[in-house]
Design an enzyme around this catalytic site. Structure first.
Site, mmCIF file in Angstrom:
data_model
loop_
_atom_site.group_PDB
_atom_site.id
_atom_site.type_symbol
_atom_site.label_atom_id
_atom_site.label_comp_id
_atom_site.label_asym_id
_atom_site.label_seq_id
_atom_site.Cartn_x
_atom_site.Cartn_y
_atom_site.Cartn_z
ATOM 1 C CB ILE A 70 -19.291 17.315 14.728
ATOM 2 C CG1 ILE A 70 -19.529 18.315 16.180
ATOM 3 C CG2 ILE A 70 -19.649 18.107 13.529
ATOM 4 C CD1 ILE A 70 -18.803 19.599 16.035
ATOM 5 C CB SER A 93 -13.899 26.722 15.075
ATOM 6 O OG SER A 93 -14.189 27.248 16.565
ATOM 7 C CE1 TYR A 142 -9.960 23.721 17.312
ATOM 8 C CE2 TYR A 142 -11.122 25.538 18.020
ATOM 9 C CZ TYR A 142 -11.217 24.532 17.446
ATOM 10 O OH TYR A 142 -12.170 23.910 17.054
ATOM 11 C CE LYS A 160 -10.420 23.747 13.547
ATOM 12 N NZ LYS A 160 -11.166 22.843 12.854
HETATM 13 N N1 LIG Z 1 -17.325 20.816 19.311
HETATM 14 C C1 LIG Z 1 -17.506 22.253 19.266
HETATM 15 O O1 LIG Z 1 -17.968 22.796 20.170
HETATM 16 C C2 LIG Z 1 -16.768 22.732 17.891
HETATM 17 C C3 LIG Z 1 -16.988 24.145 17.803
HETATM 18 C C4 LIG Z 1 -16.148 24.641 16.592
HETATM 19 C C5 LIG Z 1 -15.549 24.054 15.723
HETATM 20 N N2 LIG Z 1 -15.557 22.705 16.040
HETATM 21 C C6 LIG Z 1 -14.906 21.519 14.980
HETATM 22 O O2 LIG Z 1 -15.514 20.393 14.849
HETATM 23 C C7 LIG Z 1 -14.802 19.415 14.430
HETATM 24 C C8 LIG Z 1 -15.151 18.110 14.997
HETATM 25 O O3 LIG Z 1 -14.755 18.549 16.388
HETATM 26 P P1 LIG Z 1 -15.617 17.566 17.602
HETATM 27 O O4 LIG Z 1 -16.091 18.832 18.391
HETATM 28 O O5 LIG Z 1 -16.476 16.544 16.962
HETATM 29 O O6 LIG Z 1 -14.251 16.904 18.490
HETATM 30 P P2 LIG Z 1 -13.929 15.475 18.667
HETATM 31 O O7 LIG Z 1 -15.234 14.939 19.491
HETATM 32 O O8 LIG Z 1 -12.674 15.792 19.649
HETATM 33 O O9 LIG Z 1 -13.826 14.872 17.348
HETATM 34 C C9 LIG Z 1 -12.351 14.999 16.788
HETATM 35 C C10 LIG Z 1 -12.121 13.647 15.826
HETATM 36 O O10 LIG Z 1 -10.856 14.036 15.255
HETATM 37 C C11 LIG Z 1 -10.067 13.041 15.381
HETATM 38 N N3 LIG Z 1 -8.926 13.184 15.383
HETATM 39 C C12 LIG Z 1 -8.158 13.960 16.147
HETATM 40 N N4 LIG Z 1 -6.607 13.894 16.008
HETATM 41 C C13 LIG Z 1 -6.447 13.014 14.828
HETATM 42 C C14 LIG Z 1 -5.375 12.694 14.207
HETATM 43 N N5 LIG Z 1 -4.145 12.989 14.285
HETATM 44 N N6 LIG Z 1 -5.773 11.616 13.150
HETATM 45 C C15 LIG Z 1 -6.925 11.384 12.567
HETATM 46 N N7 LIG Z 1 -7.916 11.734 13.611
HETATM 47 C C16 LIG Z 1 -7.907 12.684 14.325
HETATM 48 C C17 LIG Z 1 -10.467 12.235 16.540
HETATM 49 O O11 LIG Z 1 -10.132 10.934 16.811
HETATM 50 P P3 LIG Z 1 -9.854 10.306 18.360
HETATM 51 O O12 LIG Z 1 -11.519 9.862 18.617
HETATM 52 O O13 LIG Z 1 -9.173 8.894 18.093
HETATM 53 O O14 LIG Z 1 -9.390 11.135 19.037
HETATM 54 C C18 LIG Z 1 -12.040 12.493 16.644
HETATM 55 O O15 LIG Z 1 -12.475 11.636 15.607
HETATM 56 C C19 LIG Z 1 -13.334 19.955 14.387
HETATM 57 O O16 LIG Z 1 -12.906 20.386 13.328
HETATM 58 C C20 LIG Z 1 -13.377 21.104 15.447
HETATM 59 O O17 LIG Z 1 -12.509 22.116 15.236
HETATM 60 C C21 LIG Z 1 -16.072 22.045 17.002
#
Ligand SMILES: NC(=O)c1ccc[n+]([C@@H]2O[C@H](COP(=O)([O-])OP(=O)(O)OC[C@H]3O[C@@H](n4cnc5c(N)ncnc54)[C@H](OP(=O)(O)O)[C@@H]3O)[C@@H](O)[C@H]2O)c1
Length: 330
Positions: free
Chosen positions: A50, A175, A205, A209
């Protein structure tokens, strides 16, 4: 079967697929055409998922976009892809690991030494897994909440300076998992990690959130104390196909992974749709009066009651200050 002809069955199937694609796999789009020329934006966790899609869209709107990521190679690759696809050369990375407080401080110093403004901060980086941070915090508490808390507070002087000339927005990606979260102040940073079952990690988690939601409403309360030019929003991006939780699938084995893949295929949306609510909070005109609120599907929505207790927001802020040594400066 049921007296339908083959062509009727084919028609029913085609209509079902079309409805499923339209109402389940597709989401609303943010149509803001804001020109972000001259604005500087940070998106955390923007190398993938995202965050990447959000950074890409903001670069298309001519913003200077800084991808705050922990891995140099992934960050460089993402920056190159965005530059190539948008033609915007003002895209760069900032290396930061949100699981280490000293590194967040270092990254903020680095950013502030190079940049003279920050118009939009999108706290997006998060994790869904167990473990502990380098500071000995529970990993999800550290990255998902303390990461947002520290980065925002440490960048506040620059955002205040920017807000003297033009509005600033702080967006906290939360979330719907907040709905199953609780904040246990007697055990905010548990000595023993929650047991590593998928369910307990997912519930934990949700706790972090919920903290994003409380962080936003308490930040808004502090900003309203004379700083209307800075507004803040929390949001749910939708159920989106990303890397989030992939570690869990590996831990749970083949059956879990198979079920998860089918569920994701049927019900999760593309990351393009996941970026739309963050983009709306970052760019949509006229949402300043909704500062502090929680957005879903591009609109502010009412929170569950357990996420609206101002005393909890204040206490979480105070506890976060104690854990980090970083304090609000009004
Ligand atoms: N996907 C869903 O369905 C969903 C639903 C509700 C909310 N969200 C929220 O959306 C947001 C984005 O999530 P996403 O789904 O896009 O997940 P994602 O694809 O796993 O991306 C997460 C990002 O956070 C980075 N990250 C994790 N730990 C870190 C650290 N210690 N220091 C720096 N960067 C770090 C990851 O880096 P690396 O690539 O290096 O690991 C990656 O760039 C989050 O806040 C999540 O809670 C997602």
């Amino acid at each position: 079967m049921c007296g339908f002809s083959r062509s009727t069955w084919i028609l029913i199937f085609a209509v079902s697929v079309a409805l499923w694609l339209e109402f389940v796999k597709k989401g609303k789009l943010c149509h803001s055409k804001a020109d972000l020329t001259g604005k500087t934006v940070i998106v955390t966790g923007a190398n993938i998922g995202i965050g990447y899609e959000t950074a890409l869209a903001l670069a298309k709107q001519n913003a200077k976009v800084i991808l705050a990521c922990r891995n140099l190679k992934k960050a460089k690759d993402a920056v190159d892809r965005i530059k190539t696809s948008t033609g915007n050369s003002a895209v760069d990375y900032l290396i930061v690991d949100f699981s280490e407080m000293a590194d967040i401080k270092r990254a903020v110093r680095e950013f502030m030494s190079k940049e003279d403004r920050l118009d939009i901060l999108i706290n997006n980086a998060a994790i869904l897994s167990g473990g502990r941070t380098k500071d000995g915090l529970d990993m999800m508490l550290g990255v998902n909440h303390i990461g947002y808390f520290m980065l925002t507070n440490l960048l506040m002087p620059l955002m205040r300076k920017t807000s003297e000339k033009s509005p600033v927005r702080i967006i906290n990606v939360s979330s719907e998992a907040y709905k199953m979260g609780t904040i246990d102040f007697d055990n905010l940073n548990p000595d023993t990690p929650p047991d590593s079952s998928t369910l307990s990690l997912m519930i934990h988690y949700g706790d972090t959130k919920l903290m994003n939601v409380y962080f936003t409403s308490e930040l808004d309360a502090r900003l309203k104390d004379g700083e209307q030019a800075i507004t803040t929003y929390s949001l749910h991006p939708g159920d989106i196909t990303t890397n989030l939780g992939n570690d869990l699938a590996v831990e749970r084995g083949i059956l879990y992974e198979a079920f998860r893949n089918v569920y994701v295929f049927l019900f999760h949306k593309h990351t393009i749709y996941g970026a739309q609510t963050p983009l709306c909070c970052a760019m949509k005109e006229g949402i300043e009066t909704d500062s502090g609120r929680y957005f879903v599907n591009l609109e502010p929505v009412e929170l569950y009651q357990h996420a609206t207790n101002q005393e909890i927001g204040k206490k979480l802020w105070a506890e976060s200050e104690k854990l980090t040594g970083v304090h609000w400066k009004s």
